[in-house]
Design an enzyme around this catalytic site. Structure first.
Site, mmCIF file in Angstrom:
data_model
loop_
_atom_site.group_PDB
_atom_site.id
_atom_site.type_symbol
_atom_site.label_atom_id
_atom_site.label_comp_id
_atom_site.label_asym_id
_atom_site.label_seq_id
_atom_site.Cartn_x
_atom_site.Cartn_y
_atom_site.Cartn_z
ATOM 1 C CD GLU A 128 -2.082 1.166 3.060
ATOM 2 O OE1 GLU A 128 -3.286 0.940 3.219
ATOM 3 O OE2 GLU A 128 -1.267 1.314 4.009
ATOM 4 C CG ASP A 161 -8.833 -0.832 4.445
ATOM 5 O OD1 ASP A 161 -7.800 -0.417 5.015
ATOM 6 O OD2 ASP A 161 -8.885 -1.933 3.865
#
Length: 454
Positions: free
Chosen positions: A103, A332
């Site tokens: 990420e 998220d």
């Protein structure tokens, strides 16, 4: 910010008026006559708010320098790590959780290509391929990137998370268009196509662990919070997409491939892959873009615009034992609103985006623009007391699709007045802050094959 629940624990005004009335799914076609892709004009919300180009460039430059080259103890998330035969190595680290994630590595590459910082881009990409790329053919995830590693290059996971591959592929295509291709590891176009092909066509492989990242490595043994090793497990790994639903999955292994994560849905990337990706996959990505635009409607609360961390393919919240807030708006989920808004700014193909952006901005301003919580139920009950700059940033980015409301102006002012994150939580907050500053200033550009930087 508490530890973000993810794969590690798997292994161990306008809105008020429209509340309750969900928009209808869209079947609108995308043409070159819509959005920044066609016009070459990326909206600069900060300029509209009265900030000069000199102010904006100074903010971007200072933020990049702080996050990449600032004080290593309190500011930086980018760390140089020597060199190998392919050149310098560097990683982006989550300083709070002491790991390196695909990420962050892929976000760092995207920040670098947008800022024209090729040296940092190449060093991150080199580290990712040296340590994170799974090359042991006995590992069923071979060809993907291990989502979490220690900064010394030893594994903390033996499988991937799709958001890393998605941002790797898109940043590589932009690099190919902006800088041109080199050879081998730095043939950006070929590397992007390799990732895009494996995302959709990875074979379905079943094997029993423990697994290695590279053939000569010792096996990686997952452990629980108590430090005890998990027993050997049979794992089946396949593509990162579900063909029947034309959407990205949570993870490409059994169990995680039966649901999705709305923040992984990037229709603005998919639309570009439908033009620039491997020819055999272009129709799939075109479908996936449309599916994701409609999915944003299905996953958001009708009164709040909030989405869950994980959702089933029909859009309903998905609960997991390893993330107690998987069915709530949590870490998220912060990214979801910015995804639908950037897509709308680039392609203007989602008539629902304005309603969704107005809804989430109106709800959160009603909670207090300086104090709203960073976790909620989808109906709007706070689940935390922390106010997070990363969430401020992504919700400000949702203004790319919002009406010109007081809430939109308040979020832009709040982002501009927020300092570059530092301290223990500077990784996630800092990356989302910087990416959002690029978006809201018109500096997160679609780099076209002719390097025009539309």
């Amino acid at each position: 910010m508490p530890c973000r629940f993810s794969l590690g624990l798997l292994l161990g005004c306008v809105a008020t008026a429209q509340a309750g009335a969900q928009p209808a799914p869209s079947t609108a076609p995308v043409t070159r006559a819509q959005g920044a892709f066609a016009t070459g004009r990326h909206p600069n919300l900060m300029a509209e708010a009265g900030h000069s180009e000199a102010e904006i460039q100074a903010r971007l430059n200072s933020a990049f320098e702080q996050l990449f080259h600032g004080d290593k103890q309190t500011q930086a998330i980018y760390y140089e790590a020597g060199r190998n035969s392919d050149g310098p190595l560097a990683y982006i680290t989550d300083v709070a959780n002491h790991d390196v994630r695909t990420e962050g590595m892929s976000y760092g590459m995207m920040a670098a290509v947008q800022m024209n910082r090729k040296a940092e881009f190449d060093a991150i990409w080199n580290w990712a391929n040296t340590y994170m790329l799974i090359t042991d053919p006995a590992n069923p995830s071979a060809g993907y990137y291990a989502w979490s590693m220690n900064s010394d290059g030893t594994p903390r996971s033996d499988g991937p998370a799709p958001d890393g591959e998605e941002y790797f592929a898109m940043s590589l295509l932009f690099a190919a268009h902006r800088w041109g291709n080199g050879s081998g590891l730095y043939d950006y176009q070929a590397q992007a196509e390799r990732i895009l092909r494996i995302m959709r066509h990875h074979p379905v492989v079943t094997a029993t662990g423990p697994f290695r990242i590279h053939p000569a490595d010792p096996p990686f043994v997952p452990r629980g919070r108590d430090g005890k090793p998990f027993p050997p497990r049979s794992t089946t790994v396949g593509p990162m997409v579900d063909e029947a639903h034309s959407m990205i999955v949570f993870v490409p292994s059994a169990g995680g491939n039966t649901f999705s994560d709305p923040s992984y849905h990037l229709p603005h990337f998919y639309q570009l892959w439908a033009m620039w990706g491997p020819p055999e996959d272009r129709e799939f990505w075109r479908r996936a873009a449309t599916v994701s635009r409609n999915y944003f409607v299905a996953v958001t609360g009708p009164n709040t615009g909030l989405s869950a961390d994980y959702t089933n393919f029909d859009g309903s919240p998905h609960r997991t034992p390893f993330n107690p807030h998987s069915a709530d708006f949590s870490y998220d989920s912060w990214r979801t609103a910015s995804n639908w808004a950037v897509d709308q700014a680039w392609f203007e193909a989602n008539p629902n985006a304005q309603v969704l952006s107005d809804r989430i901005q109106s709800f959160l301003t009603s909670q207090g623009i300086h104090t709203f919580a960073d976790q909620y139920t989808l109906s709007g009950t706070p689940l935390s007391t922390r106010h997070s700059p990363g969430m401020v940033a992504t919700t400000a980015t949702s203004g790319l699709a919002a009406s010109h409301t007081a809430a939109r102006a308040a979020f832009l002012a709040e982002l501009w007045n927020t300092s570059v994150p530092s301290g223990e939580q500077r990784y996630y907050d800092g990356l989302l802050y910087f990416i959002s500053m690029l978006h809201t200033t018109g500096n997160f550009r679609i780099w076209m094959p002719d390097a025009s930087g539309k």
